[in-house]
Design a protein around this motif. Sequence first.
Motif, mmCIF file in Angstrom:
data_model
loop_
_atom_site.group_PDB
_atom_site.id
_atom_site.type_symbol
_atom_site.label_atom_id
_atom_site.label_comp_id
_atom_site.label_asym_id
_atom_site.label_seq_id
_atom_site.Cartn_x
_atom_site.Cartn_y
_atom_site.Cartn_z
ATOM 1 N N MET A 50 4.584 15.041 47.702
ATOM 2 C CA MET A 50 3.511 14.101 47.123
ATOM 3 C C MET A 50 3.085 13.312 48.261
ATOM 4 O O MET A 50 4.196 12.569 48.771
ATOM 5 C CB MET A 50 3.870 13.087 46.105
ATOM 6 N N VAL A 51 2.128 13.062 48.719
ATOM 7 C CA VAL A 51 1.516 11.835 49.785
ATOM 8 C C VAL A 51 0.486 10.893 49.060
ATOM 9 O O VAL A 51 -0.267 11.344 48.205
ATOM 10 C CB VAL A 51 0.789 12.734 51.032
ATOM 11 N N LEU A 52 0.790 9.842 49.857
ATOM 12 C CA LEU A 52 -0.226 8.814 49.178
ATOM 13 C C LEU A 52 -1.486 9.043 49.774
ATOM 14 O O LEU A 52 -1.824 9.168 51.024
ATOM 15 C CB LEU A 52 0.401 7.312 49.957
ATOM 16 N N VAL A 53 -2.618 9.038 48.830
ATOM 17 C CA VAL A 53 -3.902 9.266 49.077
ATOM 18 C C VAL A 53 -4.768 8.165 48.861
ATOM 19 O O VAL A 53 -5.990 8.048 49.730
ATOM 20 C CB VAL A 53 -4.306 10.446 48.422
ATOM 21 N N GLU A 54 -4.369 7.065 48.142
ATOM 22 C CA GLU A 54 -5.095 6.025 47.823
ATOM 23 C C GLU A 54 -4.174 4.876 47.491
ATOM 24 O O GLU A 54 -3.442 5.052 46.720
ATOM 25 C CB GLU A 54 -6.063 6.209 46.741
ATOM 26 N N SER A 55 -4.508 3.699 47.967
ATOM 27 C CA SER A 55 -3.750 2.660 47.387
ATOM 28 C C SER A 55 -4.758 1.323 47.374
ATOM 29 O O SER A 55 -5.615 1.092 48.215
ATOM 30 C CB SER A 55 -2.691 2.074 48.392
ATOM 31 N N THR A 56 -4.454 0.476 46.313
ATOM 32 C CA THR A 56 -5.162 -1.016 46.097
ATOM 33 C C THR A 56 -4.273 -1.948 45.340
ATOM 34 O O THR A 56 -3.384 -1.288 44.715
ATOM 35 C CB THR A 56 -6.459 -0.766 45.378
ATOM 36 N N GLN A 57 -4.629 -3.141 45.430
ATOM 37 C CA GLN A 57 -4.085 -3.920 44.334
ATOM 38 C C GLN A 57 -4.906 -4.960 43.599
ATOM 39 O O GLN A 57 -5.988 -5.377 44.123
ATOM 40 C CB GLN A 57 -2.864 -4.860 45.234
ATOM 41 N N TYR A 58 -4.376 -5.279 42.448
ATOM 42 C CA TYR A 58 -5.113 -6.343 41.590
ATOM 43 C C TYR A 58 -3.828 -7.149 40.809
ATOM 44 O O TYR A 58 -3.082 -6.422 40.258
ATOM 45 C CB TYR A 58 -6.079 -5.678 40.843
ATOM 46 N N ASN A 59 -4.245 -8.537 40.486
ATOM 47 C CA ASN A 59 -3.383 -9.156 39.643
ATOM 48 C C ASN A 59 -2.000 -8.909 39.992
ATOM 49 O O ASN A 59 -1.028 -8.836 39.038
ATOM 50 C CB ASN A 59 -3.598 -8.681 38.358
ATOM 51 N N ASN A 60 -1.367 -8.984 41.231
ATOM 52 C CA ASN A 60 0.165 -8.632 41.576
ATOM 53 C C ASN A 60 0.509 -7.285 41.204
ATOM 54 O O ASN A 60 1.869 -7.320 40.980
ATOM 55 C CB ASN A 60 0.968 -9.922 41.133
ATOM 56 N N ASP B 171 -3.315 18.162 41.629
ATOM 57 C CA ASP B 171 -2.039 17.915 41.599
ATOM 58 C C ASP B 171 -1.574 16.386 41.918
ATOM 59 O O ASP B 171 -1.357 16.221 42.959
ATOM 60 C CB ASP B 171 -1.180 18.763 42.302
ATOM 61 N N SER B 172 -1.850 15.427 41.043
ATOM 62 C CA SER B 172 -1.664 14.009 41.192
ATOM 63 C C SER B 172 -0.820 13.055 40.539
ATOM 64 O O SER B 172 -0.639 13.761 39.135
ATOM 65 C CB SER B 172 -3.064 13.656 41.299
ATOM 66 N N ILE B 173 -0.362 12.277 41.022
ATOM 67 C CA ILE B 173 0.438 11.297 40.170
ATOM 68 C C ILE B 173 0.013 9.861 40.369
ATOM 69 O O ILE B 173 -0.503 9.538 41.875
ATOM 70 C CB ILE B 173 1.799 11.493 40.615
ATOM 71 N N THR B 174 -0.207 9.025 39.449
ATOM 72 C CA THR B 174 -0.488 7.761 39.706
ATOM 73 C C THR B 174 0.404 6.594 39.255
ATOM 74 O O THR B 174 0.989 6.760 38.319
ATOM 75 C CB THR B 174 -1.891 7.355 38.885
ATOM 76 N N LEU B 175 0.816 5.626 40.208
ATOM 77 C CA LEU B 175 1.742 4.820 39.945
ATOM 78 C C LEU B 175 1.307 3.173 40.040
ATOM 79 O O LEU B 175 0.439 3.228 41.094
ATOM 80 C CB LEU B 175 2.929 4.924 41.045
ATOM 81 N N GLU B 176 1.940 2.495 39.321
ATOM 82 C CA GLU B 176 1.601 1.001 39.617
ATOM 83 C C GLU B 176 2.776 0.293 40.009
ATOM 84 O O GLU B 176 3.852 0.497 39.160
ATOM 85 C CB GLU B 176 0.884 0.183 38.152
ATOM 86 N N VAL B 177 2.955 -0.660 40.803
ATOM 87 C CA VAL B 177 3.972 -1.145 41.180
ATOM 88 C C VAL B 177 3.744 -2.852 41.108
ATOM 89 O O VAL B 177 3.025 -3.351 41.404
ATOM 90 C CB VAL B 177 4.560 -0.805 42.828
ATOM 91 N N ALA B 178 4.874 -3.460 40.505
ATOM 92 C CA ALA B 178 4.771 -4.876 40.494
ATOM 93 C C ALA B 178 5.018 -5.555 41.778
ATOM 94 O O ALA B 178 6.112 -5.205 42.306
ATOM 95 C CB ALA B 178 5.607 -5.328 39.259
ATOM 96 N N LEU B 179 4.223 -6.482 42.247
ATOM 97 C CA LEU B 179 4.465 -7.153 43.474
ATOM 98 C C LEU B 179 5.426 -8.286 43.487
ATOM 99 O O LEU B 179 5.430 -9.023 44.429
ATOM 100 C CB LEU B 179 3.079 -7.368 44.034
ATOM 101 N N ASP B 180 6.082 -8.609 42.249
ATOM 102 C CA ASP B 180 6.883 -9.661 42.242
ATOM 103 C C ASP B 180 8.326 -9.186 42.431
ATOM 104 O O ASP B 180 9.110 -9.913 43.171
ATOM 105 C CB ASP B 180 6.846 -10.568 40.845
ATOM 106 N N ASP B 181 8.670 -7.899 42.076
ATOM 107 C CA ASP B 181 10.069 -7.421 42.080
ATOM 108 C C ASP B 181 10.247 -6.004 42.601
ATOM 109 O O ASP B 181 11.183 -5.565 42.681
ATOM 110 C CB ASP B 181 10.891 -7.666 41.002
ATOM 111 N N GLY B 182 8.922 -5.552 42.587
ATOM 112 C CA GLY B 182 8.918 -3.888 42.970
ATOM 113 C C GLY B 182 9.294 -2.903 41.849
ATOM 114 O O GLY B 182 9.363 -1.652 41.931
ATOM 115 N N ASP B 183 9.250 -3.275 40.572
ATOM 116 C CA ASP B 183 9.473 -2.407 39.577
ATOM 117 C C ASP B 183 8.307 -1.511 39.467
ATOM 118 O O ASP B 183 7.175 -1.842 39.744
ATOM 119 C CB ASP B 183 9.380 -3.301 38.176
#
Length: 449
Positions: free
Chosen positions: A313-323, A341-353
């Motif tokens: 899997m390779v990163l094809v798009e990234s953005t951020q909102y509300n931390n 063939d895609s996967i979408t993830l959200e990562v918390a920018l306070d601790d990386g969860d």
Amino acid sequence: MIRNLMIGALAVAVVGTGVWGYQQKNDKEHLAQAAENMYQRAYHDLSFHIDQIEDELGKTLAMNSQRQLSPALADVWRVTSLAEKSLAELPVQGLSMEDTEKYLYKIADFSYRTSVRDLNQDPLTDEEYKTLEQLYEQSASIRQSMRETQAMMMNTDMHWLAEREREDSEPAQNSFADHFERMNKSVQGFSEVEWGATDSAIRNLNGELKDALEGREEISKEEAKQAALELLQLGKEATVRVDDASDALDYPAYSLIIDDPENKANYNMDMSVEGGEPIWFMQSRKIDKQTIGLNEAVQKADAFLERANKEGMVLVESTQYNNRAVLEYAYEEDGVRIYPDSITLEVALDDGDIVSYVGRGHIIHHLDSRNLPNPAISKADAQGMINPRIEVMEDHLAVIETDLNEDVLVYEFYGTKNNDTYRIFINAQTGDEEKVERMKDTEPDYSNE
């Protein structure tokens, strides 16, 4: 003797009443949780469709093919109807939303009039193009208002059930209804839009998941629990409740509710019985002030995918909102990006969860290898098909899925117009413009406003 029997019978009755009362309380809590989940899902669907309205309008501004423009405008019309449906499921009826009605009426009227005519014979005029630009700018304002409400939800302990109980009274300050009214009468009063799409025209993702999972080895509820704990890397204090998922799903699945007291968070997850695949999950907690950047968030997501055995899997798009960092990954084969063939993830920018995961596309479309054709036209010829208003910055070879659910090889171009970035797909065999996507920008943090 009789006295003892009566005392015993009374004791049994008291215990029985207590058990009955406990069961009633338990049932009431389960029903309340189900209702709250339904409202949360409807609101997130509404937010998604408001985003789609802006995206679909933005796409039309970058298109240079009349063949693609007509269905794109029809999509604007369709998404408005979906947003109305989601809104109708929320307990905020009775609010006055004249401004939103006028805005959505303009979108529906304009998109209908232009989508049904032959744009090859009667293309958009300069005035109509300006109308599209104006509608696009207005849609960004409504999307921002939705983000503010979403930030309030994440940073306060508010529940839709409480909102429903006071729906007949004056909206309380910082309630859901108050936010809806304060965001310029937005979103509530969608005008009626006749779409006319039949059920057969709507893609059945549940059926596709059923086909993709069928025949895989089944896992038990205990195995699903252990798989979830390992995937999320939760401590010993975490508790997991595993139930059979809704009968509305076409495939057998478990619904997991995970409480993580150590991190003051909980998760909702669907996991397939066949194959033990996480379909989606979402973490619920307040996300604090940002302490990590987008690059570190990507590293956290990469590590998660490796732990989940999602290779290639390779990163094809990234953005951020509300931390939060929102990261889209696609499978790559021999340097060609396989977008279905895609996967979408959200990562918390306070601790990386990892706070959100959606893996439907990967489950449905993943193949270890594909018989990819060679391009029939050159990259230069493909770039010549792009709207001359777009400045091209980057390119790749990729596979995308058409509206007919067919895979096609394309040249993928990243380009800019004014302050917007677009991803444009040109068919590598015919030179046709297959699809245009507006890339999402990093959004302001509304959580502290």
